[in-house]
Design an enzyme around this catalytic site. Structure first.
Site, short mmCIF file in Angstrom:
data_model
loop_
_atom_site.label_atom_id
_atom_site.label_comp_id
_atom_site.label_asym_id
_atom_site.label_seq_id
_atom_site.Cartn_x
_atom_site.Cartn_y
_atom_site.Cartn_z
N CYS A 38 -4.69 22.50 31.32
CA CYS A 38 -5.87 23.65 31.01
C CYS A 38 -5.05 24.89 30.40
O CYS A 38 -4.25 25.53 30.83
CB CYS A 38 -6.26 24.03 32.32
SG CYS A 38 -7.22 25.46 32.17
N CYS A 45 -6.19 28.46 31.55
CA CYS A 45 -5.49 28.59 32.90
C CYS A 45 -3.95 29.15 32.50
O CYS A 45 -3.37 29.96 33.10
CB CYS A 45 -5.47 27.53 33.59
SG CYS A 45 -6.86 26.64 33.95
N ASP A 46 -3.26 28.33 31.68
CA ASP A 46 -1.81 28.46 31.55
C ASP A 46 -1.34 28.99 30.33
O ASP A 46 0.02 29.23 30.24
CB ASP A 46 -1.01 27.13 31.83
CG ASP A 46 -1.46 26.49 33.39
OD1 ASP A 46 -1.63 27.53 34.28
OD2 ASP A 46 -1.55 25.33 33.55
#
Ligand code: NAP
Length: 324
Positions: A139, A142-143
């Protein structure tokens, strides 16, 4: 003897990721008798994410901690969370649902909220599981921000890999796109943007053999990828602080026995109340067809689904009371 009322609910929520836990919380607040069925520990993909920095109100929180907070919140408002592995969801002739588990239990309810998420396809190479959440990610949103000004790698050649590689250049100083062939599968327009981006270097015809890393001060981190040339067979190594894998994603919809509307990739199509083409079956989170899949969108979907379930049940009761 088993008490059958233990298995009768107003709504059965399948999956305890952010969507399932949020649906449980709202269902509980709505005074519905709700159960959330989950194979593992509640938390879903939050448990595979080291830190979350895009959930409003939490500038930075460990995925595990957010999962624990969401679980406690759902329980506080009356949602029951049971460890059970659902093997099938079946609509009965009266329009209610039977949810069977591999433990041999049969749950029934007039509504089901499916929040079983999806599974990113894995590379299945050494190091992938070991560094998941510590540099191996599925993701970018997300990261990505954890790898500011670093060199990172993206694996895949489809729309997701190309789009996310492009997205990651807003943080990373350099992004290698590693693809196993000499031609991308992604759409032309995405490819053109990719080729024009000076921060991206494509490494053609390479298969990832291993994700290498180290442990420092108790923290694991990715350091390099070991590659194999798919034409010559020659091996090489590329230094990278992260490996983002986008080689496909499979929504977990195999539990539904009846036909339901879905898009070409298998994601569930719902109406604006999150109801699927099967009346009484709602879907929320990563398995739903939508633009993006975030913790925030999952809980948004789940809020709508739980409130829609309340209205659906009220309509159903009034239909029954007038004998319709
Ligand atoms: P995809 O289109 O199936 O592409 C998967 C990519 O991963 C392919 O390039 C494939 O290589 C590669 N791959 C598969 N298994 C591999 C392995 N074991 N090792 C290395 N590489 C591997 O998947 P996707 O990119 O996730 O997209 C899924 C669907 O969502 C598609 O229909 C896509 O159009 C859609 N989508 C659209 C957008 C958009 O329009 N903006 C964004 C994201 C996704 P090969 O090419 O060699 O098979």
């Amino acid at each position: 003897m088993t008490n059958t009322t233990d298995f009768q609910f107003d709504t059965i929520i399948v999956g305890a990721g952010p969507a399932g836990l949020c649906a449980g919380m709202y269902a509980g607040r709505g005074m519905l008798k709700a159960v959330v069925l989950e194979t593992r520990v509640p938390g879903g993909e939050l448990l595979n994410t080291e830190k979350i920095e895009d959930y409003p109100g939490f500038e930075s929180i460990l995925g595990r901690e957010l999962a624990e907070r969401m679980t406690a919140h759902a329980k506080k408002f009356g949602a029951e969370i049971r460890q059970a592995t659902v093997e099938g969801i079946h609509r009965l002739p009266d329009g209610s649902f039977e949810v069977k588990t591999i433990e041999g239990d049969v749950y029934t309810a007039p509504t089901v909220i499916l929040t079983a998420g999806g599974t990113p396809t894995k590379l299945e190479v050494p190091g992938e599981a070991e560094y998941a959440g510590f540099g191996v990610s599925y993701c970018a949103v997300c990261d990505g921000a954890f790898f500011r000004n670093q060199t990172i790698a993206v694996v895949g050649g489809g729309d997701a890999a190309v789009e996310e590689a492009e997205y990651l250049t807003r943080y990373a100083s350099k992004v290698y796109l590693i693809h196993r062939r000499d031609e991308l599968r992604a759409s032309r327009v995405l490819q053109e943007r990719l080729f024009a981006n000076p921060k991206i270097e494509i490494i053609w015809n390479r298969q990832v053999l291993e994700i290498e890393g180290r442990e420092q001060a108790g923290m694991r981190e990715v350091t390099a990828l070991r590659l194999k040339d798919t034409v010559t067979g020659a091996e090489s190594r590329v230094a990278a602080a992260a490996c983002f894998v986008f080689i496909g994603f499979r929504p977990n919809t195999g539990l539904i026995r009846e036909h339901f509307r879905h898009d070409p990739s298998g994601y569930v199509i719902t109406d604006d109340r999150m109801m699927t083409s099967i009346p009484g079956l709602f879907a929320a989170g990563d398995l739903r067809a939508q633009l993006t899949r975030q913790v925030t969108t999952a809980v948004g979907d789940a809020t709508t689904a739980a409130i829609a379930v309340e209205k659906y049940l009220a309509d159903r009761r009034s239909r029954v009371s007038v004998g319709a």
